[in-house]
Scaffold this motif. Structure first.
Motif, PDB file in Angstrom:
ATOM      1  N   ASP A 187       0.860  -1.187   0.000  1.00 30.79           N
ATOM      2  CA  ASP A 187       0.000   0.000   0.000  1.00 30.79           C
ATOM      3  C   ASP A 187       0.900   1.241   0.000  1.00 30.79           C
ATOM      4  O   ASP A 187       2.125   1.121  -0.087  1.00 30.79           O
ATOM      5  CB  ASP A 187      -0.950  -0.025   1.219  1.00 30.79           C
ATOM      6  CG  ASP A 187      -0.197  -0.050   2.539  1.00 30.79           C
ATOM      7  OD1 ASP A 187       1.046   0.169   2.539  1.00 30.79           O
ATOM      8  OD2 ASP A 187      -0.817  -0.282   3.589  1.00 30.79           O
ATOM      9  N   TYR A 188       0.276   2.402   0.114  1.00 31.78           N
ATOM     10  CA  TYR A 188       1.022   3.660   0.037  1.00 31.78           C
ATOM     11  C   TYR A 188       2.225   3.679   1.004  1.00 31.78           C
ATOM     12  O   TYR A 188       3.358   3.975   0.614  1.00 31.78           O
ATOM     13  CB  TYR A 188       0.061   4.818   0.324  1.00 31.78           C
ATOM     14  CG  TYR A 188       0.740   6.141   0.562  1.00 31.78           C
ATOM     15  CD1 TYR A 188       1.186   6.919  -0.507  1.00 31.78           C
ATOM     16  CD2 TYR A 188       0.948   6.603   1.863  1.00 31.78           C
ATOM     17  CE1 TYR A 188       1.827   8.125  -0.281  1.00 31.78           C
ATOM     18  CE2 TYR A 188       1.590   7.815   2.095  1.00 31.78           C
ATOM     19  CZ  TYR A 188       2.026   8.571   1.021  1.00 31.78           C
ATOM     20  OH  TYR A 188       2.667   9.754   1.245  1.00 31.78           O
ATOM     21  N   HIS A 189       1.968   3.310   2.273  1.00 29.07           N
ATOM     22  CA  HIS A 189       3.048   3.370   3.267  1.00 29.07           C
ATOM     23  C   HIS A 189       4.148   2.363   2.963  1.00 29.07           C
ATOM     24  O   HIS A 189       5.338   2.658   3.125  1.00 29.07           O
ATOM     25  CB  HIS A 189       2.482   3.147   4.675  1.00 29.07           C
ATOM     26  CG  HIS A 189       1.648   4.300   5.125  1.00 29.07           C
ATOM     27  ND1 HIS A 189       2.197   5.505   5.489  1.00 29.07           N
ATOM     28  CD2 HIS A 189       0.303   4.456   5.213  1.00 29.07           C
ATOM     29  CE1 HIS A 189       1.227   6.357   5.796  1.00 29.07           C
ATOM     30  NE2 HIS A 189       0.067   5.737   5.636  1.00 29.07           N
ATOM     31  N   ARG A 191       4.929   1.250   0.019  1.00 28.21           N
ATOM     32  CA  ARG A 191       5.692   1.694  -1.158  1.00 28.21           C
ATOM     33  C   ARG A 191       6.700   2.774  -0.770  1.00 28.21           C
ATOM     34  O   ARG A 191       7.829   2.802  -1.261  1.00 28.21           O
ATOM     35  CB  ARG A 191       4.739   2.207  -2.255  1.00 28.21           C
ATOM     36  CG  ARG A 191       3.862   1.111  -2.843  1.00 28.21           C
ATOM     37  CD  ARG A 191       3.240   1.531  -4.165  1.00 28.21           C
ATOM     38  NE  ARG A 191       2.362   2.690  -4.060  1.00 28.21           N
ATOM     39  CZ  ARG A 191       1.079   2.651  -3.709  1.00 28.21           C
ATOM     40  NH1 ARG A 191       0.522   1.495  -3.419  1.00 28.21           N
ATOM     41  NH2 ARG A 191       0.357   3.748  -3.647  1.00 28.21           N
ATOM     42  N   LYS A 192       6.284   3.619   0.150  1.00 28.85           N
ATOM     43  CA  LYS A 192       7.183   4.663   0.650  1.00 28.85           C
ATOM     44  C   LYS A 192       8.405   4.006   1.328  1.00 28.85           C
ATOM     45  O   LYS A 192       9.558   4.350   1.058  1.00 28.85           O
ATOM     46  CB  LYS A 192       6.405   5.497   1.676  1.00 28.85           C
ATOM     47  CG  LYS A 192       6.732   6.952   1.667  1.00 28.85           C
ATOM     48  CD  LYS A 192       5.788   7.703   2.557  1.00 28.85           C
ATOM     49  CE  LYS A 192       6.598   8.495   3.568  1.00 28.85           C
ATOM     50  NZ  LYS A 192       5.775   9.372   4.394  1.00 28.85           N
ATOM     51  N   ASP A 211       6.929  10.936  -0.909  1.00 32.03           N
ATOM     52  CA  ASP A 211       5.465  10.844  -0.746  1.00 32.03           C
ATOM     53  C   ASP A 211       4.759  10.852  -2.099  1.00 32.03           C
ATOM     54  O   ASP A 211       3.859  10.066  -2.349  1.00 32.03           O
ATOM     55  CB  ASP A 211       4.934  12.029   0.079  1.00 32.03           C
ATOM     56  CG  ASP A 211       5.463  11.973   1.500  1.00 32.03           C
ATOM     57  OD1 ASP A 211       5.346  10.915   2.119  1.00 32.03           O
ATOM     58  OD2 ASP A 211       6.017  12.987   1.969  1.00 32.03           O
ATOM     59  N   LYS A 212       5.213  11.746  -2.950  1.00 31.01           N
ATOM     60  CA  LYS A 212       4.591  11.877  -4.267  1.00 31.01           C
ATOM     61  C   LYS A 212       4.807  10.593  -5.080  1.00 31.01           C
ATOM     62  O   LYS A 212       3.878  10.067  -5.702  1.00 31.01           O
ATOM     63  CB  LYS A 212       5.193  13.077  -4.994  1.00 31.01           C
ATOM     64  CG  LYS A 212       4.469  13.423  -6.274  1.00 31.01           C
ATOM     65  CD  LYS A 212       4.944  14.767  -6.816  1.00 31.01           C
ATOM     66  CE  LYS A 212       4.346  14.988  -8.209  1.00 31.01           C
ATOM     67  NZ  LYS A 212       5.147  15.925  -8.991  1.00 31.01           N
ATOM     68  N   ALA A 214       5.339   7.638  -3.949  1.00 29.54           N
ATOM     69  CA  ALA A 214       4.550   6.542  -3.375  1.00 29.54           C
ATOM     70  C   ALA A 214       3.091   6.651  -3.809  1.00 29.54           C
ATOM     71  O   ALA A 214       2.445   5.636  -4.088  1.00 29.54           O
ATOM     72  CB  ALA A 214       4.662   6.554  -1.852  1.00 29.54           C
ATOM     73  N   SER A 215       2.590   7.887  -3.926  1.00 29.41           N
ATOM     74  CA  SER A 215       1.174   7.990  -4.302  1.00 29.41           C
ATOM     75  C   SER A 215       0.975   7.799  -5.803  1.00 29.41           C
ATOM     76  O   SER A 215      -0.122   7.497  -6.251  1.00 29.41           O
ATOM     77  CB  SER A 215       0.555   9.294  -3.803  1.00 29.41           C
ATOM     78  OG  SER A 215       1.285  10.373  -4.299  1.00 29.41           O
ATOM     79  N   GLN A 216       2.051   7.923  -6.571  1.00 24.05           N
ATOM     80  CA  GLN A 216       1.924   7.720  -8.029  1.00 24.05           C
ATOM     81  C   GLN A 216       2.148   6.272  -8.443  1.00 24.05           C
ATOM     82  O   GLN A 216       2.197   5.972  -9.629  1.00 24.05           O
ATOM     83  CB  GLN A 216       2.942   8.601  -8.771  1.00 24.05           C
ATOM     84  CG  GLN A 216       2.585  10.077  -8.754  1.00 24.05           C
ATOM     85  CD  GLN A 216       3.687  10.920  -9.386  1.00 24.05           C
ATOM     86  OE1 GLN A 216       4.855  10.541  -9.369  1.00 24.05           O
ATOM     87  NE2 GLN A 216       3.317  12.052  -9.937  1.00 24.05           N
ATOM     88  N   GLU A 218       0.488   3.301  -7.389  1.00 17.72           N
ATOM     89  CA  GLU A 218      -0.573   2.328  -7.118  1.00 17.72           C
ATOM     90  C   GLU A 218      -0.464   1.184  -8.143  1.00 17.72           C
ATOM     91  O   GLU A 218      -0.307   1.445  -9.336  1.00 17.72           O
ATOM     92  CB  GLU A 218      -1.913   3.062  -7.282  1.00 17.72           C
ATOM     93  CG  GLU A 218      -3.150   2.229  -7.054  1.00 17.72           C
ATOM     94  CD  GLU A 218      -3.511   2.187  -5.575  1.00 17.72           C
ATOM     95  OE1 GLU A 218      -3.570   3.257  -4.959  1.00 17.72           O
ATOM     96  OE2 GLU A 218      -3.727   1.075  -5.077  1.00 17.72           O
TER      97      GLU A 218
END
Ligand code: ATP
Length: 270
Positions: A187-189, A191-192, A211-212, A214-216, A218
């Motif tokens: 998930d996002y965390h 991936r970060k 952060d960016k 990780a959110s890109q 998915e």
């Protein structure tokens, strides 16, 4: 012999991003019975004989098993389910029996079956009648060996598969693979975390926005995330062979060249 190997590379829990609850489950199920055997026995908790990890490809199942083996300082035997049938391996049943024998002799030991569905998948997969009967014999050899392993033997069997639906129900009975653990896509965390882990040895430009990124990402597996980092570093060097850091523009360019491998698979797992 091919398909039967011992790997002692050091891997630790901190090499794996995210997956906190998976890590905890495995620590309790696997590390404790081997490292805190007396305490577990006192409270009457039986050590698992087998743990089955399932989930999409490239999401650290193999890495988790390596960490387990390292943590409990056990000998690590690794067998690839598909390679077991390779002519280079020879007699598949004998290879299996010998692996269990060697594991018992060198305990604590972990026997890892990667792509276990290729080894003992449901008969429907089989194809030719002949192939079926070989699979059948392999399955009964594996069941016999697992039934014969006492928890006090210190031998743990770990299977990994992308196709839990293909696993023969006989393997899931108590005393065999009695822990079945889902290893989800990051998930996002997570991936970060994975970006930070992969970037640990990499000088990053001050504009790199984890952060960016990780959110890109998915739908990207852990392996995809590792690829992005590697690709970004190569791009930095391609622009300038004397580069001494990797900037956000390199990550962004890498992002457009690495495809997420989980888009389709995610539909199957959720
Ligand atoms: P497969 O099903 O294809 O065998 P797998 O689930 O066993 O895949 P691994 O082989 O453990 O996945 O992961 C492949 C690579 O991806 C690892 O070597 C590692 O670099 C990276 N990776 C995957 N997940 C993570 C994670 N959570 N944290 C850090 N690295 C990861």
């Amino acid at each position: 012999k091919r398909g039967l190997g011992i790997d002692v590379a050091k891997t630790t829990w901190t090499d794996i991003g995210g997956l906190d609850s998976v890590k905890l489950k495995l620590q309790q199920a696997v590390e404790w019975p081997l490292t805190r055997a007396a305490a577990m026995k006192r409270l009457g908790v039986r050590a698992p004989r087998g743990v089955l990890l399932f989930g999409p490809p490239g999401c650290s199942k193999t890495t988790l098993v390596k960490v387990i083996a390292t943590q409990v300082r056990s000998t690590f035997f690794s067998i690839n389910g598909a390679a077991l049938y390779s002519p280079y391996v020879g007699d598949a049943e004998r290879t299996l029996r010998e692996t269990f024998q060697r594991a018992r002799a060198t305990s604590p030991a972990v026997i890892f079956f990667d792509e276990i569905e290729a080894m003992v998948g449901k008969r429907a997969l089989g194809g030719a009648a002949n192939a079926d009967s070989v699979q059948e014999r392999i399955l009964s050899t594996l069941l016999n060996e697992m039934d014969g392993v006492e928890s006090s033997d210190g031998v743990l069997v770990v299977g990994a598969t992308n196709r839990i639906d293909m696993i023969d129900a006989a393997l899931l009975r108590p005393g065999r693979f009695d822990h079945v653990v889902y290893v989800p896509p990051p998930d996002y965390h997570a991936r970060k975390d994975i970006l930070l882990i992969n970037g640990r040895k990499m000088p990053l430009g001050s504009d790199v926005d984890i952060d960016k990124l990780a959110s890109q990402t998915e739908g990207f597996s852990g392996a995809d995330m590792a690829n992005i980092t590697r690709e970004a570093a190569l791009l930095a060097l391609r622009h300038n062979i004397d580069a001494n850091r990797v900037d956000m523009c390199h990550f962004e360019a890498a992002l457009s060249s690495v495809q997420p491998s989980l888009k389709r698979d995610l539909m199957e797992y959720y």
